[in-house]
Design a protein around this motif. Structure first.
Motif, PDB file in Angstrom:
ATOM      1  N   ASN A 135     -12.048 -43.642 -23.279  1.00 58.09           N
ATOM      2  CA  ASN A 135     -12.079 -42.432 -22.463  1.00 58.09           C
ATOM      3  C   ASN A 135     -11.936 -41.214 -23.367  1.00 58.09           C
ATOM      4  N   ARG A 136     -12.981 -40.372 -23.428  1.00 58.43           N
ATOM      5  CA  ARG A 136     -12.961 -39.227 -24.350  1.00 58.43           C
ATOM      6  C   ARG A 136     -11.940 -38.169 -23.939  1.00 58.43           C
ATOM      7  N   ILE A 137     -11.584 -38.108 -22.657  1.00 55.02           N
ATOM      8  CA  ILE A 137     -10.547 -37.160 -22.237  1.00 55.02           C
ATOM      9  C   ILE A 137      -9.207 -37.574 -22.836  1.00 55.02           C
ATOM     10  N   ASN A 138      -8.896 -38.875 -22.765  1.00 55.44           N
ATOM     11  CA  ASN A 138      -7.665 -39.379 -23.384  1.00 55.44           C
ATOM     12  C   ASN A 138      -7.658 -39.100 -24.883  1.00 55.44           C
ATOM     13  N   LEU A 139      -8.790 -39.364 -25.531  1.00 51.28           N
ATOM     14  CA  LEU A 139      -8.890 -39.154 -26.975  1.00 51.28           C
ATOM     15  C   LEU A 139      -8.644 -37.687 -27.320  1.00 51.28           C
ATOM     16  N   LYS A 140      -9.264 -36.792 -26.603  1.00 54.11           N
ATOM     17  CA  LYS A 140      -9.116 -35.361 -26.909  1.00 54.11           C
ATOM     18  C   LYS A 140      -7.686 -34.883 -26.674  1.00 54.11           C
ATOM     19  N   ASN A 141      -7.017 -35.452 -25.676  1.00 60.16           N
ATOM     20  CA  ASN A 141      -5.601 -35.117 -25.464  1.00 60.16           C
ATOM     21  C   ASN A 141      -4.767 -35.510 -26.675  1.00 60.16           C
ATOM     22  N   GLU A 142      -5.031 -36.710 -27.216  1.00 59.43           N
ATOM     23  CA  GLU A 142      -4.293 -37.174 -28.394  1.00 59.43           C
ATOM     24  C   GLU A 142      -4.628 -36.320 -29.625  1.00 59.43           C
ATOM     25  N   LEU A 143      -5.888 -35.960 -29.767  1.00 60.59           N
ATOM     26  CA  LEU A 143      -6.304 -35.133 -30.903  1.00 60.59           C
ATOM     27  C   LEU A 143      -5.654 -33.757 -30.844  1.00 60.59           C
ATOM     28  N   ASN A 144      -5.521 -33.200 -29.652  1.00 65.52           N
ATOM     29  CA  ASN A 144      -4.865 -31.897 -29.510  1.00 65.52           C
ATOM     30  C   ASN A 144      -3.377 -31.970 -29.857  1.00 65.52           C
ATOM     31  N   LYS A 145      -2.750 -33.115 -29.548  1.00 63.68           N
ATOM     32  CA  LYS A 145      -1.351 -33.315 -29.957  1.00 63.68           C
ATOM     33  C   LYS A 145      -1.243 -33.277 -31.477  1.00 63.68           C
ATOM     34  N   ILE A 146      -2.203 -33.926 -32.149  1.00 66.50           N
ATOM     35  CA  ILE A 146      -2.192 -33.971 -33.614  1.00 66.50           C
ATOM     36  C   ILE A 146      -2.427 -32.576 -34.198  1.00 66.50           C
ATOM     37  N   LYS A 147      -3.307 -31.826 -33.578  1.00 70.97           N
ATOM     38  CA  LYS A 147      -3.578 -30.460 -34.044  1.00 70.97           C
ATOM     39  C   LYS A 147      -2.302 -29.626 -33.993  1.00 70.97           C
ATOM     40  N   THR A 148      -1.548 -29.768 -32.904  1.00 70.49           N
ATOM     41  CA  THR A 148      -0.277 -29.047 -32.761  1.00 70.49           C
ATOM     42  C   THR A 148       0.722 -29.509 -33.822  1.00 70.49           C
ATOM     43  N   LEU A 149       0.797 -30.828 -34.032  1.00 67.59           N
ATOM     44  CA  LEU A 149       1.692 -31.379 -35.058  1.00 67.59           C
ATOM     45  C   LEU A 149       1.319 -30.857 -36.433  1.00 67.59           C
ATOM     46  N   TYR A 150       0.033 -30.816 -36.727  1.00 69.07           N
ATOM     47  CA  TYR A 150      -0.464 -30.401 -38.043  1.00 69.07           C
ATOM     48  C   TYR A 150      -0.098 -28.951 -38.355  1.00 69.07           C
ATOM     49  N   GLN A 151      -0.021 -28.114 -37.328  1.00 69.93           N
ATOM     50  CA  GLN A 151       0.332 -26.709 -37.548  1.00 69.93           C
ATOM     51  C   GLN A 151       1.768 -26.552 -38.024  1.00 69.93           C
ATOM     52  N   SER A 152       2.635 -27.472 -37.610  1.00 68.55           N
ATOM     53  CA  SER A 152       4.036 -27.393 -38.031  1.00 68.55           C
ATOM     54  C   SER A 152       4.363 -28.365 -39.169  1.00 68.55           C
ATOM     55  N   LYS A 153       3.474 -29.359 -39.362  1.00 68.77           N
ATOM     56  CA  LYS A 153       3.729 -30.384 -40.385  1.00 68.77           C
ATOM     57  C   LYS A 153       2.399 -30.781 -41.021  1.00 68.77           C
TER      58      LYS A 153
ATOM     59  N   ILE B  50     -16.456 -38.602 -32.427  1.00 68.60           N
ATOM     60  CA  ILE B  50     -15.739 -37.447 -31.865  1.00 68.60           C
ATOM     61  C   ILE B  50     -14.485 -37.165 -32.682  1.00 68.60           C
ATOM     62  N   ALA B  51     -13.716 -38.223 -32.980  1.00 67.67           N
ATOM     63  CA  ALA B  51     -12.476 -38.060 -33.743  1.00 67.67           C
ATOM     64  C   ALA B  51     -12.763 -37.569 -35.164  1.00 67.67           C
ATOM     65  N   GLN B  52     -13.760 -38.166 -35.819  1.00 72.01           N
ATOM     66  CA  GLN B  52     -14.105 -37.743 -37.179  1.00 72.01           C
ATOM     67  C   GLN B  52     -14.507 -36.272 -37.221  1.00 72.01           C
ATOM     68  N   ASN B  53     -15.346 -35.864 -36.267  1.00 73.47           N
ATOM     69  CA  ASN B  53     -15.785 -34.462 -36.214  1.00 73.47           C
ATOM     70  C   ASN B  53     -14.616 -33.509 -35.997  1.00 73.47           C
ATOM     71  N   PHE B  54     -13.667 -33.944 -35.168  1.00 76.35           N
ATOM     72  CA  PHE B  54     -12.482 -33.130 -34.910  1.00 76.35           C
ATOM     73  C   PHE B  54     -11.690 -32.910 -36.201  1.00 76.35           C
ATOM     74  N   PHE B  55     -11.469 -33.986 -36.957  1.00 79.06           N
ATOM     75  CA  PHE B  55     -10.672 -33.868 -38.181  1.00 79.06           C
ATOM     76  C   PHE B  55     -11.388 -33.056 -39.259  1.00 79.06           C
ATOM     77  N   VAL B  56     -12.693 -33.212 -39.349  1.00 79.18           N
ATOM     78  CA  VAL B  56     -13.474 -32.420 -40.316  1.00 79.18           C
ATOM     79  C   VAL B  56     -13.405 -30.939 -39.939  1.00 79.18           C
ATOM     80  N   LYS B  57     -13.635 -30.636 -38.667  1.00 83.04           N
ATOM     81  CA  LYS B  57     -13.621 -29.246 -38.201  1.00 83.04           C
ATOM     82  C   LYS B  57     -12.271 -28.578 -38.443  1.00 83.04           C
TER      83      LYS B  57
END
Length: 200
Positions: A168-186, A141-148
């Motif tokens: 828990n995939r809900i916890n994972l997706k919450n963390e991945l969304n935080k990274i997506k937000t961070l990546y937009q600014s950094k 799930i995490a790898q696919n998120f980063f590739v996408k």
């Protein structure tokens, strides 16, 4: 009838009117409903708790059996279900409803559960079990998120996120969304940035 999750996802079986989705993987159940079933069945979605239906069974049955001109196709999701809902479902199956699909969501059901046994053996129903995620499934799930999202991360970051999710995939997706937000600014970040982000 029993359908393995992998087969269900390949075939996107949506011809039946009654589905039992049960197990410990609540996040994956929600994904399948939102990404696979809702788009193919109906935009008219109604959520109930089993307890509501048991208190107002006649009202519930009437809402299903009475078709509305403006609301002909319905998707009804029954949450926190148990064996108590079985007789109501059996009754609806005998009515041969065509414009309403019912998804029953339940937590872990024992093999002797009457609800589970009925759905497993009945040719007019679909029964799918959802098991707890493991390290491998969460890593994918995490790898696919980063590739996408075209974000480059180190194996260290990937491992940290999967460990942090606590299976828990809900916890994972919450963390991945935080990274997506961070990546937009950094657009460039290091492991220390992720550590700081995922502890907040």
């Amino acid at each position: 009838m029993i359908i393995k999750l992998s087969d269900f996802l390949k075939n996107h079986e949506t011809s039946k009117k009654f589905y039992l989705l049960y197990g410990s993987n609540v996040g994956q159940i929600e994904e399948v409903i939102n990404d696979t079933l809702k788009p193919k069945i109906s935009k008219n979605v109604y959520n109930y708790d089993e307890s509501e239906i048991l208190k107002k069974t006649d009202e519930f049955n009437e809402s299903i059996l009475n078709r509305s001109f403006f609301d002909d196709k319905k998707l009804i999701i029954i949450n926190r279900s148990s064996d108590k809902i079985l007789e109501i479902i059996k009754n609806l199956i005998t009515k041969k409803i065509t414009e309403t699909t019912i998804i029953i969501k339940a937590n872990i059901l024992e093999k002797r559960s009457k609800l589970r046994v009925f759905f497993e053996k009945n040719e007019e129903t679909i029964c799918v079990a959802f098991y707890e995620d493991n390290y491998q499934s969460l890593t994918i799930i995490a790898q696919n998120f980063f590739v996408k999202n075209k974000i480059k991360v180190s194996p260290q970051i990937l491992n940290h996120l999967v460990e942090k999710s606590k299976k828990n995939r809900i916890n994972l997706k919450n963390e991945l969304n935080k990274i997506k937000t961070l990546y937009q600014s950094k657009p460039s970040f290091e492991f220390k940035d992720i550590l700081k982000l995922t502890t907040s």
